[in-house]
Design an enzyme around this catalytic site. Structure first.
Site, PDB file in Angstrom:
ATOM      1  N   LYS A 115       0.819  -1.221   0.000  1.00 57.41           N
ATOM      2  CA  LYS A 115       0.000   0.000   0.000  1.00 57.41           C
ATOM      3  C   LYS A 115       0.846   1.262   0.000  1.00 57.41           C
ATOM      4  O   LYS A 115       0.471   2.261  -0.614  1.00 57.41           O
ATOM      5  CB  LYS A 115      -0.980   0.007   1.179  1.00 57.41           C
ATOM      6  CG  LYS A 115      -2.093  -1.016   0.999  1.00 57.41           C
ATOM      7  CD  LYS A 115      -3.323  -0.680   1.822  1.00 57.41           C
ATOM      8  CE  LYS A 115      -4.439  -1.653   1.489  1.00 57.41           C
ATOM      9  NZ  LYS A 115      -5.612  -1.535   2.347  1.00 57.41           N
ATOM     10  N   LYS A 198      -4.862 -10.354  -6.640  1.00 57.77           N
ATOM     11  CA  LYS A 198      -6.054 -10.804  -5.915  1.00 57.77           C
ATOM     12  C   LYS A 198      -7.254  -9.932  -6.278  1.00 57.77           C
ATOM     13  O   LYS A 198      -7.092  -8.758  -6.635  1.00 57.77           O
ATOM     14  CB  LYS A 198      -5.782 -10.852  -4.399  1.00 57.77           C
ATOM     15  CG  LYS A 198      -5.924  -9.576  -3.669  1.00 57.77           C
ATOM     16  CD  LYS A 198      -5.882  -9.743  -2.149  1.00 57.77           C
ATOM     17  CE  LYS A 198      -6.247  -8.374  -1.577  1.00 57.77           C
ATOM     18  NZ  LYS A 198      -6.795  -8.340  -0.279  1.00 57.77           N
ATOM     19  N   LYS A 201     -11.229  -4.586  -3.970  1.00 56.76           N
ATOM     20  CA  LYS A 201     -12.062  -3.414  -4.258  1.00 56.76           C
ATOM     21  C   LYS A 201     -11.216  -2.249  -4.743  1.00 56.76           C
ATOM     22  O   LYS A 201     -11.743  -1.294  -5.309  1.00 56.76           O
ATOM     23  CB  LYS A 201     -12.911  -3.031  -3.052  1.00 56.76           C
ATOM     24  CG  LYS A 201     -12.153  -2.719  -1.800  1.00 56.76           C
ATOM     25  CD  LYS A 201     -13.114  -2.597  -0.623  1.00 56.76           C
ATOM     26  CE  LYS A 201     -12.416  -2.817   0.689  1.00 56.76           C
ATOM     27  NZ  LYS A 201     -13.186  -3.569   1.656  1.00 56.76           N
TER      28      LYS A 201
HETATM   29  P1  ADP Z   1      -9.922  -5.605  -0.236  1.00 55.60           P
HETATM   30  O1  ADP Z   1      -8.629  -6.333  -0.461  1.00 55.60           O
HETATM   31  O2  ADP Z   1     -10.873  -5.790  -1.374  1.00 55.60           O
HETATM   32  O3  ADP Z   1      -9.715  -4.166   0.154  1.00 55.60           O
HETATM   33  P2  ADP Z   1     -10.346  -6.118   2.563  1.00 55.60           P
HETATM   34  O4  ADP Z   1      -8.894  -5.921   2.786  1.00 55.60           O
HETATM   35  O5  ADP Z   1     -11.293  -5.115   3.134  1.00 55.60           O
HETATM   36  O6  ADP Z   1     -10.610  -6.321   1.017  1.00 55.60           O
HETATM   37  O7  ADP Z   1     -10.713  -7.560   3.126  1.00 55.60           O
HETATM   38  C1  ADP Z   1     -11.796  -7.914   3.940  1.00 55.60           C
HETATM   39  C2  ADP Z   1     -11.764  -9.416   4.183  1.00 55.60           C
HETATM   40  O8  ADP Z   1     -11.918 -10.110   2.953  1.00 55.60           O
HETATM   41  C3  ADP Z   1     -10.447  -9.927   4.788  1.00 55.60           C
HETATM   42  O9  ADP Z   1     -10.723 -10.977   5.700  1.00 55.60           O
HETATM   43  C4  ADP Z   1      -9.685 -10.426   3.602  1.00 55.60           C
HETATM   44  O10 ADP Z   1      -8.757 -11.431   3.945  1.00 55.60           O
HETATM   45  C5  ADP Z   1     -10.809 -10.983   2.729  1.00 55.60           C
HETATM   46  N1  ADP Z   1     -10.448 -10.894   1.302  1.00 55.60           N
HETATM   47  C6  ADP Z   1     -10.241  -9.749   0.592  1.00 55.60           C
HETATM   48  N2  ADP Z   1      -9.939 -10.011  -0.687  1.00 55.60           N
HETATM   49  C7  ADP Z   1      -9.964 -11.376  -0.801  1.00 55.60           C
HETATM   50  C8  ADP Z   1      -9.734 -12.278  -1.888  1.00 55.60           C
HETATM   51  N3  ADP Z   1      -9.443 -11.835  -3.111  1.00 55.60           N
HETATM   52  N4  ADP Z   1      -9.830 -13.607  -1.649  1.00 55.60           N
HETATM   53  C9  ADP Z   1     -10.139 -14.071  -0.409  1.00 55.60           C
HETATM   54  N5  ADP Z   1     -10.364 -13.275   0.668  1.00 55.60           N
HETATM   55  C10 ADP Z   1     -10.276 -11.944   0.487  1.00 55.60           C
END
Ligand code: ADP
Ligand code: TRP
Length: 297
Positions: A115, A198, A201
């Site tokens: 980040k 991955k 969002k």
């Molecule tokens: P993002 O990466 O979209 O910003 P967050 O960091 O808010 O998502 O993640 C919220 C939850 O969702 C966490 O427990 C994270 O491990 C899970 N998570 C986020 N992206 C994925 C993914 N691509 N595959 C599996 N779990 C995910």
């Protein structure tokens, strides 16, 4: 047994969040209630202060995320659903744990490195300290289990390291060591456009992810356009080696059905992507449309 997890109230929930984390939250809340334990789920609004957002956008994101979690099945008669900023002890314990955490530990966090990118001097102090606040969230409640996706594993290892050092420094068993609960099948759902990234969002392309608010046509279109390769599907998992995009679609299908990737390939092995994608889109619509309707309704 005490289960706790959190999510930042920024942007929409997507399929990665759902299969990697939220679906497990919903399942665990039932198991834990049956065993007389407690589940706590929260909106990590203090964590979201590591990024700038207007007051209005922040407020809207908070209510949207709360609605999305309820639509996914988080039930306030079974779990405690709250926002972190309402409980000042999270920030207070973070400050106490700042005395225990080491700069070197935080410097090794891959989320921080990703980040902050090359501009570390321009990153907020909150972004650097983010994992210590996360440790405080977990340790504050003597949490035993933390359901999260694979990308949060390193942060939970850090929470354990902080707890071990704090307990050793004080000579008392102050904190319980938490265990991450990571779903084996859907620990990491990848982008539909790039099998190495991955699903997230923060990806600028909306075509890279399935949002929980996407309608049936949008889901079908995104799956149809998902990147694949020219080969048909293999009959065994070994045949997915080096085919990240194909592997991701099979993983999604397997996770939706709670079956193994081998079981999916036993059914679709030898098939071209066209029919497989059509079946996958249909399966996604069955899973997500009730959530979407509850969310919009
Ligand atoms: P993002 O990466 O979209 O910003 P967050 O960091 O808010 O998502 O993640 C919220 C939850 O969702 C966490 O427990 C994270 O491990 C899970 N998570 C986020 N992206 C994925 C993914 N691509 N595959 C599996 N779990 C995910
Ligand atoms: N860092 C987590 C994420 O990006 C959100 C989070 C904050 C969290 N505090 C937590 C997850 C405590 C589990 C436990 O998804």
């Amino acid at each position: 047994m005490r289960v706790l997890s959190g999510i930042q109230p920024t942007g929409n929930l997507h399929l990665g969040n759902y299969l990697g984390a939220i679906r497990n939250w919903v399942r665990m809340q039932d198991e834990v209630a049956a065993k007389g334990g407690q589940s706590l789920y929260f909106l990590a609004d203090l964590h979201s202060l590591s990024d700038h957002m207007t007051r209005e956008a922040r407020r809207d994101a908070l209510t949207d995320m709360a609605a999305a979690l309820v639509a996914c099945g988080i039930d306030s008669t079974k779990s405690v659903l709250f926002n972190q900023a309402r409980v000042p002890a999270h920030a207070e314990l973070c400050w106490l744990l700042n005395g225990t955490a080491r700069m070197g530990w935080l410097n090794r966090m891959t989320q921080w490195k990703d980040k902050a990118g090359k501009n570390r001097d321009g990153a907020s102090v909150a972004l650097f300290d983010y994992p210590v606040l996360q440790a405080a969230d977990v340790l504050l409640y003597q949490t035993t289990h933390v359901p999260v996706g694979d990308d949060q594993k390193q942060h939970l290892e850090l929470a354990r390291d902080i707890a071990v050092k704090f307990n050793a420094d004080t000579g008392r068993e102050v904190f319980t060591l938490p265990e991450p609960t990571i779903p084996p099948a859907a620990a990491r759902i990848m982008s539909l456009r790039d099998g190495q990234a991955k699903m997230s969002k923060s990806d600028p392309s909306d075509m890279s992810r399935i949002n929980l608010t996407d309608d049936a046509d949008t889901i079908a279109q995104k799956v149809r356009k998902a990147k694949t390769d020219p080969e048909p599907l293999p009959s065994e998992v070994a045949g997915l080696e080096g085919r990240a995009e194909a592997k991701n679609l099979v993983t999604i299908m397997a996770a939706l059905d709670d079956r193994s990737a081998d079981a999916v390939l036993a059914e679709y092995g030898g098939s071209q992507f066209g029919p497989f994608k059509a079946a996958l889109a249909e399966r996604l619509v069955v899973e997500l449309s009730p959530i979407r309707e509850r969310y919009l309704g």
